[in-house]
Design a protein around this motif. Structure first.
Motif, PDB file in Angstrom:
ATOM      1  N   GLY A  56     -27.101 -61.332 -91.878  1.00  0.00           N
ATOM      2  CA  GLY A  56     -26.979 -62.193 -93.047  1.00  0.00           C
ATOM      3  C   GLY A  56     -25.531 -62.520 -93.337  1.00  0.00           C
ATOM      4  O   GLY A  56     -24.632 -62.206 -92.551  1.00  0.00           O
ATOM      5  N   ASP A  57     -25.292 -63.145 -94.470  1.00  0.00           N
ATOM      6  CA  ASP A  57     -23.962 -63.617 -94.831  1.00  0.00           C
ATOM      7  C   ASP A  57     -23.334 -62.744 -95.909  1.00  0.00           C
ATOM      8  O   ASP A  57     -23.958 -62.464 -96.935  1.00  0.00           O
ATOM      9  CB  ASP A  57     -24.033 -65.061 -95.339  1.00  0.00           C
ATOM     10  N   VAL A  58     -22.117 -62.335 -95.654  1.00  0.00           N
ATOM     11  CA  VAL A  58     -21.311 -61.648 -96.660  1.00  0.00           C
ATOM     12  C   VAL A  58     -20.312 -62.681 -97.169  1.00  0.00           C
ATOM     13  O   VAL A  58     -19.498 -63.198 -96.402  1.00  0.00           O
ATOM     14  CB  VAL A  58     -20.577 -60.443 -96.046  1.00  0.00           C
ATOM     15  N   ILE A  59     -20.371 -62.978 -98.467  1.00  0.00           N
ATOM     16  CA  ILE A  59     -19.640 -64.124 -99.006  1.00  0.00           C
ATOM     17  C   ILE A  59     -18.740 -63.705-100.161  1.00  0.00           C
ATOM     18  O   ILE A  59     -19.155 -62.937-101.045  1.00  0.00           O
ATOM     19  CB  ILE A  59     -20.619 -65.213 -99.486  1.00  0.00           C
ATOM     20  N   TYR A  60     -17.534 -64.226-100.135  1.00  0.00           N
ATOM     21  CA  TYR A  60     -16.549 -63.938-101.182  1.00  0.00           C
ATOM     22  C   TYR A  60     -16.074 -65.232-101.821  1.00  0.00           C
ATOM     23  O   TYR A  60     -16.022 -66.291-101.177  1.00  0.00           O
ATOM     24  CB  TYR A  60     -15.330 -63.221-100.589  1.00  0.00           C
ATOM     25  N   VAL A 111     -10.491 -62.019-105.722  1.00  0.00           N
ATOM     26  CA  VAL A 111     -11.410 -61.786-104.614  1.00  0.00           C
ATOM     27  C   VAL A 111     -12.681 -61.213-105.207  1.00  0.00           C
ATOM     28  O   VAL A 111     -12.682 -60.103-105.746  1.00  0.00           O
ATOM     29  CB  VAL A 111     -10.839 -60.822-103.558  1.00  0.00           C
ATOM     30  N   GLU A 112     -13.749 -61.963-105.137  1.00  0.00           N
ATOM     31  CA  GLU A 112     -15.020 -61.533-105.730  1.00  0.00           C
ATOM     32  C   GLU A 112     -16.129 -61.628-104.695  1.00  0.00           C
ATOM     33  O   GLU A 112     -16.373 -62.693-104.132  1.00  0.00           O
ATOM     34  CB  GLU A 112     -15.363 -62.406-106.931  1.00  0.00           C
ATOM     35  N   ALA A 113     -16.791 -60.505-104.429  1.00  0.00           N
ATOM     36  CA  ALA A 113     -17.935 -60.512-103.519  1.00  0.00           C
ATOM     37  C   ALA A 113     -19.141 -61.082-104.252  1.00  0.00           C
ATOM     38  O   ALA A 113     -19.552 -60.545-105.284  1.00  0.00           O
ATOM     39  CB  ALA A 113     -18.231 -59.095-103.030  1.00  0.00           C
ATOM     40  N   ILE A 114     -19.694 -62.165-103.738  1.00  0.00           N
ATOM     41  CA  ILE A 114     -20.836 -62.783-104.409  1.00  0.00           C
ATOM     42  C   ILE A 114     -22.121 -62.671-103.586  1.00  0.00           C
ATOM     43  O   ILE A 114     -23.192 -63.019-104.071  1.00  0.00           O
ATOM     44  CB  ILE A 114     -20.561 -64.268-104.748  1.00  0.00           C
ATOM     45  N   GLU A 115     -22.003 -62.194-102.360  1.00  0.00           N
ATOM     46  CA  GLU A 115     -23.188 -61.898-101.545  1.00  0.00           C
ATOM     47  C   GLU A 115     -22.794 -60.830-100.530  1.00  0.00           C
ATOM     48  O   GLU A 115     -21.921 -61.047 -99.695  1.00  0.00           O
ATOM     49  CB  GLU A 115     -23.678 -63.155-100.823  1.00  0.00           C
ATOM     50  N   LEU A 143     -15.315 -67.756 -98.770  1.00  0.00           N
ATOM     51  CA  LEU A 143     -14.981 -67.183 -97.474  1.00  0.00           C
ATOM     52  C   LEU A 143     -16.228 -66.458 -96.987  1.00  0.00           C
ATOM     53  O   LEU A 143     -16.769 -65.603 -97.691  1.00  0.00           O
ATOM     54  CB  LEU A 143     -13.814 -66.206 -97.607  1.00  0.00           C
ATOM     55  N   VAL A 144     -16.679 -66.813 -95.790  1.00  0.00           N
ATOM     56  CA  VAL A 144     -17.976 -66.345 -95.306  1.00  0.00           C
ATOM     57  C   VAL A 144     -17.838 -65.521 -94.029  1.00  0.00           C
ATOM     58  O   VAL A 144     -17.169 -65.934 -93.078  1.00  0.00           O
ATOM     59  CB  VAL A 144     -18.913 -67.541 -95.015  1.00  0.00           C
ATOM     60  N   PHE A 145     -18.493 -64.370 -94.025  1.00  0.00           N
ATOM     61  CA  PHE A 145     -18.653 -63.573 -92.809  1.00  0.00           C
ATOM     62  C   PHE A 145     -20.150 -63.600 -92.490  1.00  0.00           C
ATOM     63  O   PHE A 145     -20.955 -63.101 -93.270  1.00  0.00           O
ATOM     64  CB  PHE A 145     -18.196 -62.132 -93.022  1.00  0.00           C
ATOM     65  N   SER A 146     -20.496 -64.179 -91.361  1.00  0.00           N
ATOM     66  CA  SER A 146     -21.907 -64.373 -91.026  1.00  0.00           C
ATOM     67  C   SER A 146     -22.296 -63.471 -89.853  1.00  0.00           C
ATOM     68  O   SER A 146     -21.775 -63.610 -88.746  1.00  0.00           O
ATOM     69  CB  SER A 146     -22.167 -65.836 -90.668  1.00  0.00           C
ATOM     70  N   TYR A 147     -23.207 -62.556 -90.117  1.00  0.00           N
ATOM     71  CA  TYR A 147     -23.673 -61.621 -89.102  1.00  0.00           C
ATOM     72  C   TYR A 147     -25.031 -62.080 -88.573  1.00  0.00           C
ATOM     73  O   TYR A 147     -25.976 -62.259 -89.338  1.00  0.00           O
ATOM     74  CB  TYR A 147     -23.820 -60.219 -89.691  1.00  0.00           C
ATOM     75  N   LYS A 148     -25.124 -62.260 -87.234  1.00  0.00           N
ATOM     76  CA  LYS A 148     -26.367 -62.727 -86.627  1.00  0.00           C
ATOM     77  C   LYS A 148     -26.695 -61.902 -85.392  1.00  0.00           C
ATOM     78  O   LYS A 148     -25.809 -61.554 -84.610  1.00  0.00           O
ATOM     79  CB  LYS A 148     -26.260 -64.203 -86.234  1.00  0.00           C
TER      80      LYS A 148
END
Length: 212
Positions: free
Chosen positions: A62-66, A79-83, A120-125
């Motif tokens: 899934g996506d880890v989003i800031y 810097v706020e983690a929103i997902e 800013l998106v970190f997408s794990y697949k």
């Protein structure tokens, strides 16, 4: 086999909204996105990231989003983690962002530095017994057969699987125009432009796994 795919900026159209900075393509036609002074942000963020073993074993993706705020002086002020998806996926991204301690070149509108918020998106697949689909190649085959409606459906799938890629909206707009859907094409073009302005970067961390 573990693969890390780094994507340049690369939309998140669900319960998470874009950065809260107002978007106006007419007044911000000369908008310049903020950049990290130390070098390429994607490379810096992705250089030490791997797919966490526990997350891979559990099938977590899934996506880890800031939400990041860079002020007009070039300071990262928020810097706020929103997902977060899961701690397995999020902990190392927290560390990667914490290492962004250099100055930034601020955003500019009409040549003037401005405060700006970005995603800013970190997408794990995880790809099971497969590699990522080449949607462009698939759509081109439909185009060559004179079937733009199937090319549109191809990009519908692309956007579903890669919601932060503006190029997929741009290409879907092209085929919508071929079908005479000018309104739909315009909406996709504006969405692609909005994404390019409001998503700071996308880092994709991907893993292929064999399932028997």
């Amino acid at each position: 086999m573990l693969r890390i795919i780094l994507l340049t900026c690369s939309i998140f159209i669900s319960s998470i909204s874009f950065a809260q900075t107002a978007f106006n393509p007419e007044t911000e036609s000369d908008f310049v996105k903020a950049t990290y002074s130390k070098g390429n942000l994607i490379s810096i963020l992705g250089q030490d990231l791997i797919y966490p073993k526990e997350a891979a074993a559990n099938g977590s993706q899934g996506d880890v989003i800031y939400l990041l705020r860079i002020d007009k002086s070039g300071k990262l002020t928020k810097v706020e983690a929103i997902e977060r998806v899961s701690d397995d996926l999020s902990n190392q991204t927290d560390e990667a962002i914490a290492n962004l301690n250099e100055a930034w070149s601020p955003s500019k509108v009409h040549g003037n530095a401005v405060d700006r918020e970005y995603l800013l998106v970190f997408s794990y697949k995880i790809y099971y017994n497969s590699l990522p689909v080449d949607y462009h190649e698939m759509a081109k085959k439909f185009e060559d057969k004179g079937k733009p409606e199937k090319a549109v459906r191809t990009y519908n799938d692309a956007i579903k699987n890669y919601p932060f890629e503006p190029i997929y909206y741009t290409m879907r707009a092209k085929y919508k125009k071929d079908m005479g859907d000018e309104e739909g094409a315009k909406a996709d073009e504006l969405m692609a432009e909005k994404m390019n302005m409001e998503i700071l970067a996308v880092v994709e961390i991907a893993q292929t796994q064999s399932v028997r």
